[in-house]
Write a protein that holds these residues in place. Sequence first.
Motif, PDB file in Angstrom:
ATOM      1  N   GLN A 174       0.816  -1.214   0.000  1.00  0.00           N
ATOM      2  CA  GLN A 174       0.000   0.000   0.000  1.00  0.00           C
ATOM      3  C   GLN A 174       0.848   1.262   0.000  1.00  0.00           C
ATOM      4  OE1 GLN A 174       0.497  -1.996   2.509  1.00  0.00           O
ATOM      5  NE2 GLN A 174       0.663  -0.895   4.458  1.00  0.00           N
ATOM      6  N   CYS A 175       2.158   1.128   0.257  1.00  0.00           N
ATOM      7  CA  CYS A 175       3.037   2.284   0.337  1.00  0.00           C
ATOM      8  C   CYS A 175       3.705   2.605  -1.000  1.00  0.00           C
ATOM      9  CB  CYS A 175       4.121   2.049   1.382  1.00  0.00           C
ATOM     10  SG  CYS A 175       3.482   1.649   3.024  1.00  0.00           S
ATOM     11  N   ARG A 176       3.606   1.714  -1.939  1.00  0.00           N
ATOM     12  CA  ARG A 176       4.303   1.886  -3.213  1.00  0.00           C
ATOM     13  C   ARG A 176       3.438   2.663  -4.179  1.00  0.00           C
ATOM     14  NH1 ARG A 176       8.458  -1.182  -1.986  1.00  0.00           N
ATOM     15  NH2 ARG A 176       8.133  -3.099  -0.802  1.00  0.00           N
ATOM     16  N   GLU A 177       4.060   3.564  -4.913  1.00  0.00           N
ATOM     17  CA  GLU A 177       3.306   4.418  -5.817  1.00  0.00           C
ATOM     18  C   GLU A 177       3.212   3.862  -7.223  1.00  0.00           C
ATOM     19  OE1 GLU A 177       4.605   8.478  -5.629  1.00  0.00           O
ATOM     20  OE2 GLU A 177       3.248   8.780  -3.952  1.00  0.00           O
ATOM     21  N   GLY A 178       3.971   2.878  -7.557  1.00  0.00           N
ATOM     22  CA  GLY A 178       3.914   2.282  -8.889  1.00  0.00           C
ATOM     23  C   GLY A 178       4.280   0.827  -8.809  1.00  0.00           C
ATOM     24  N   LYS A 179       3.810   0.043  -9.756  1.00  0.00           N
ATOM     25  CA  LYS A 179       4.144  -1.367  -9.779  1.00  0.00           C
ATOM     26  C   LYS A 179       5.153  -1.587 -10.880  1.00  0.00           C
ATOM     27  CE  LYS A 179       0.158  -3.170  -7.543  1.00  0.00           C
ATOM     28  NZ  LYS A 179      -0.726  -4.281  -7.349  1.00  0.00           N
ATOM     29  N   ILE A 180       6.315  -2.066 -10.468  1.00  0.00           N
ATOM     30  CA  ILE A 180       7.353  -2.363 -11.437  1.00  0.00           C
ATOM     31  C   ILE A 180       7.813  -3.782 -11.215  1.00  0.00           C
ATOM     32  CG2 ILE A 180       8.174  -0.014 -11.785  1.00  0.00           C
ATOM     33  CD1 ILE A 180      10.248  -0.433  -9.702  1.00  0.00           C
ATOM     34  N   GLY A 181       8.268  -4.405 -12.212  1.00  0.00           N
ATOM     35  CA  GLY A 181       8.729  -5.778 -12.084  1.00  0.00           C
ATOM     36  C   GLY A 181      10.023  -5.985 -12.835  1.00  0.00           C
ATOM     37  N   GLY A 182      10.749  -6.952 -12.526  1.00  0.00           N
ATOM     38  CA  GLY A 182      12.014  -7.211 -13.163  1.00  0.00           C
ATOM     39  C   GLY A 182      12.834  -8.313 -12.488  1.00  0.00           C
ATOM     40  N   GLY A 183      14.380  -8.256 -11.915  1.00  0.00           N
ATOM     41  CA  GLY A 183      15.228  -9.320 -11.241  1.00  0.00           C
ATOM     42  C   GLY A 183      16.564  -9.121 -10.615  1.00  0.00           C
ATOM     43  N   ALA A 184      17.046  -8.223  -9.581  1.00  0.00           N
ATOM     44  CA  ALA A 184      18.348  -8.111  -8.874  1.00  0.00           C
ATOM     45  C   ALA A 184      18.120  -7.561  -7.488  1.00  0.00           C
ATOM     46  CB  ALA A 184      19.320  -7.199  -9.608  1.00  0.00           C
ATOM     47  N   LYS A 185      19.101  -7.708  -6.708  1.00  0.00           N
ATOM     48  CA  LYS A 185      18.974  -7.316  -5.301  1.00  0.00           C
ATOM     49  C   LYS A 185      19.561  -5.927  -5.080  1.00  0.00           C
ATOM     50  CE  LYS A 185      20.113  -9.102  -0.709  1.00  0.00           C
ATOM     51  NZ  LYS A 185      19.990  -7.808  -0.152  1.00  0.00           N
ATOM     52  N   ILE A 186      18.849  -5.113  -4.318  1.00  0.00           N
ATOM     53  CA  ILE A 186      19.327  -3.774  -3.977  1.00  0.00           C
ATOM     54  C   ILE A 186      19.661  -3.757  -2.495  1.00  0.00           C
ATOM     55  CG2 ILE A 186      18.826  -1.308  -3.959  1.00  0.00           C
ATOM     56  CD1 ILE A 186      18.849  -2.551  -6.729  1.00  0.00           C
ATOM     57  N   GLY A 187      20.792  -3.160  -2.148  1.00  0.00           N
ATOM     58  CA  GLY A 187      21.222  -3.100  -0.764  1.00  0.00           C
ATOM     59  C   GLY A 187      22.049  -4.316  -0.397  1.00  0.00           C
ATOM     60  N   GLY A 188      22.652  -4.248   0.771  1.00  0.00           N
ATOM     61  CA  GLY A 188      23.482  -5.353   1.218  1.00  0.00           C
ATOM     62  C   GLY A 188      24.586  -4.863   2.135  1.00  0.00           C
ATOM     63  N   PRO A 189      25.483  -5.762   2.539  1.00  0.00           N
ATOM     64  CA  PRO A 189      26.539  -5.402   3.486  1.00  0.00           C
ATOM     65  C   PRO A 189      27.503  -4.368   2.910  1.00  0.00           C
ATOM     66  CG  PRO A 189      26.284  -7.783   3.325  1.00  0.00           C
ATOM     67  CD  PRO A 189      25.486  -7.199   2.211  1.00  0.00           C
ATOM     68  N   PHE A 190      27.987  -3.492   3.772  1.00  0.00           N
ATOM     69  CA  PHE A 190      29.068  -2.584   3.399  1.00  0.00           C
ATOM     70  C   PHE A 190      29.869  -2.234   4.639  1.00  0.00           C
ATOM     71  CE2 PHE A 190      25.357   0.339   3.919  1.00  0.00           C
ATOM     72  CZ  PHE A 190      25.815   1.119   4.964  1.00  0.00           C
ATOM     73  N   THR A 191      31.093  -1.810   4.417  1.00  0.00           N
ATOM     74  CA  THR A 191      31.970  -1.322   5.483  1.00  0.00           C
ATOM     75  C   THR A 191      32.526   0.021   5.043  1.00  0.00           C
ATOM     76  OG1 THR A 191      32.589  -3.564   6.163  1.00  0.00           O
ATOM     77  CG2 THR A 191      34.029  -1.769   6.855  1.00  0.00           C
ATOM     78  N   LEU A 192      32.314   1.058   5.850  1.00  0.00           N
ATOM     79  CA  LEU A 192      32.758   2.395   5.507  1.00  0.00           C
ATOM     80  C   LEU A 192      33.379   3.056   6.740  1.00  0.00           C
ATOM     81  CD1 LEU A 192      29.642   3.429   3.375  1.00  0.00           C
ATOM     82  CD2 LEU A 192      31.973   3.098   2.494  1.00  0.00           C
ATOM     83  N   VAL A 193      33.745   4.322   6.599  1.00  0.00           N
ATOM     84  CA  VAL A 193      34.337   5.101   7.689  1.00  0.00           C
ATOM     85  C   VAL A 193      33.448   6.305   7.952  1.00  0.00           C
ATOM     86  CG1 VAL A 193      36.349   6.422   8.438  1.00  0.00           C
ATOM     87  CG2 VAL A 193      36.660   4.348   7.061  1.00  0.00           C
ATOM     88  N   ASP A 194      33.054   6.500   9.208  1.00  0.00           N
ATOM     89  CA  ASP A 194      32.179   7.631   9.506  1.00  0.00           C
ATOM     90  C   ASP A 194      32.976   8.913   9.690  1.00  0.00           C
ATOM     91  OD1 ASP A 194      33.171   7.738  12.132  1.00  0.00           O
ATOM     92  OD2 ASP A 194      31.432   6.756  13.011  1.00  0.00           O
ATOM     93  N   GLU A 195      32.278  10.005   9.927  1.00  0.00           N
ATOM     94  CA  GLU A 195      32.926  11.315   9.997  1.00  0.00           C
ATOM     95  C   GLU A 195      33.818  11.472  11.225  1.00  0.00           C
ATOM     96  OE1 GLU A 195      29.436  14.163  11.462  1.00  0.00           O
ATOM     97  OE2 GLU A 195      28.867  12.873   9.792  1.00  0.00           O
ATOM     98  N   ASN A 196      33.728  10.517  12.162  1.00  0.00           N
ATOM     99  CA  ASN A 196      34.625  10.515  13.316  1.00  0.00           C
ATOM    100  C   ASN A 196      35.849   9.641  13.093  1.00  0.00           C
ATOM    101  OD1 ASN A 196      32.862  12.162  14.965  1.00  0.00           O
ATOM    102  ND2 ASN A 196      31.562  10.346  15.176  1.00  0.00           N
ATOM    103  N   GLY A 197      35.955   9.066  11.898  1.00  0.00           N
ATOM    104  CA  GLY A 197      37.088   8.214  11.577  1.00  0.00           C
ATOM    105  C   GLY A 197      36.927   6.775  12.031  1.00  0.00           C
ATOM    106  N   GLU A 198      35.721   6.415  12.489  1.00  0.00           N
ATOM    107  CA  GLU A 198      35.467   5.060  12.966  1.00  0.00           C
ATOM    108  C   GLU A 198      34.941   4.183  11.829  1.00  0.00           C
ATOM    109  OE1 GLU A 198      36.154   4.009  16.015  1.00  0.00           O
ATOM    110  OE2 GLU A 198      36.832   6.003  16.654  1.00  0.00           O
TER     111      GLU A 198
END
Length: 208
Positions: A35-59
């Motif tokens: 009910q929250c989606r404004e359009g119906k689209i269809g297709g086949g791949a994954k969005i999002g996933g694990p990542f490792t980055l550095v925050d603005e505090n250097g952590e």
Amino acid sequence: MTRMIAIAAAAVLVAALAAHYFLSFGSGGEDRFAQCREGKIGGGAKIGGPFTLVDENGETVTDEDVIDQPTLLYFGYTFCPDVCPLDMSRNIEAVEVLEERGRMVKPVFISIDPDRDTPEMLTDFTDNLHPRLLGLTGSSEQVRAASQAYRTYYQKQEPAEGDEDYYLVDHSTFTYLALPEIGFVEFFRRDIGPDRMADRVECFLDAM
């Protein structure tokens, strides 16, 4: 040529987003967020996933550290002359509207320009926009991996001779909504306003 590459990359991104919807919600399972989606689209791949980055505090942080509450993710860079400031201002307005409604959503800015966007540079950028805005950078490899996880596109333009420190970066401009323990659930294009974005995010939060 660079502009044509950017357009092609955006088309690939939309196809990947469509694919994610199909695999996650279009294969016969119930979609709690339908009910929250404004359009119906269809297709086949994954969005999002694990990542490792550095925050603005250097952590060093991971996706689990970052997405510990409903989160709006945007990939850009602090030297961006117009698009990123406008998009981030819109995201911040949406976050503030949600906060007024008693909904806490974390705004996150992931730099796709790690050569210039140091943690110190990100601190200046985020502090000027919102006290809760989290800036993330990392090595070129870490940033590329995060970008690939979210199927974003970016390409550094060649700087003018003798002015190597000044260059632009072409990049996609979607904002992503991710939820703890669920991950990516929706994306927002540039043409959506802050109030409408807040309404749609709230719908997802109600459906959690």
